[in-house]
Design a protein around this motif. Structure first.
Motif: not given
Length: 91
Positions: A47-69
């Motif tokens: 709250p209070g940060f600009e912009p209100e939404t951003v694009n992010v890059s997340i590096t970590g452990i993902f559970f991959c299922w049917e083409g989804n991370d």
């Protein structure tokens, strides 16, 4: 590579493992455990940060299922999907 996560039987979940999750409705899903970088969009900032939404890059452990991370969800009791999974194959 150890993830630091453990399945419902206390077995370590490793990168390259395959896990199984049985949903409350009985549906069974199997996931490949991956270490990767995933691009996500439309993440809300503090709250209070600009912009209100951003694009992010997340590096970590993902559970991959049917083409989804996927990242594990947490239920209404604070229990992670990971604690409900079981390792069915290991790398």
């Amino acid at each position: 590579m150890n993830t630091g996560l453990f399945d419902k039987n206390g077995n370590p979940i490793k990168v390259g493992s395959r896990t199984r999750l049985v949903l409350d409705n009985g549906e069974v899903r199997e996931f490949d455990v991956c270490f990767k970088t995933v691009q996500r969009i439309t993440v809300e900032t503090l709250p209070g940060f600009e912009p209100e939404t951003v694009n992010v890059s997340i590096t970590g452990i993902f559970f991959c299922w049917e083409g989804n991370d996927l990242l594990p969800c947490v239920d209404e009791n604070g229990i992670s999907d990971v604690a409900k999974m079981e390792v069915i194959t290991e790398e």
